[in-house]
Design a protein around this motif. Sequence first.
Motif: not given
Length: 220
Positions: A44, A62-63, A68, A72-76, A79-80, A172
């Motif tokens: 962030d 990352e937001t 979290q 969670h940051a790695c999972w975001k 997504q891309n 996940e």
Amino acid sequence: MIPVLIPIKEISERCPQKNEYLLKYTLEYLEKTNRLNATWVISDSEKLLSLAQKRGAKVFKETVVIGQNEKHACWKFLQNSFFERIFICPVTQPFRDFSLLKKTEDLYDREKVNIDFVTSVTLVPDREQFYVNIDKSECSFKLTKENRLGATCMNTYMIDGALYLINSNFLEECVNSEHCTNHFWNGRFAGAINNAPFIDIDTEDDLNKFKYLEKYFEKI
């Protein structure tokens, strides 16, 4: 090549200057092991992202969401661009032997049918027999022992947190569970031995000891 993710916050509550100070060591390690071109720093912090880019790593903004964690940051990030598996390389354990990434990857390939992730482990002596209670200037042993010889200490393996190789489907499951960390450590895992010295930097005292080591080795 398997992506190496470095999730890192701008501010560490227990040791505010830690993350900026330690990031360079992990990036240097990944450069020396020819993994920097597959490395993403997830943060962030514009300052940390800029530092990472200058050293040749890719970045992902990352937001931060309260409650979290780094998983969670790695999972975001996934997504891309989805990968079957990812390395997570925390900055808080800066010492890794140069073969650790390869050892971890080989172990995952051998055991992937039976495991959800591989984590690094280190061999440490169990020195519980030397633990003491400190009351003002007086000490007392916590355990009653007849023999205090260091040679009687048993060696044991301990998770050192220097590196993780995680199946993305399992990641996940973790982030979608009610208790991400508990779900993670209830997973099936194997341990790759990290032959580098162990130091886990979480507090200001830990960081000061690390800085002392730096100055000591500079002198010699």
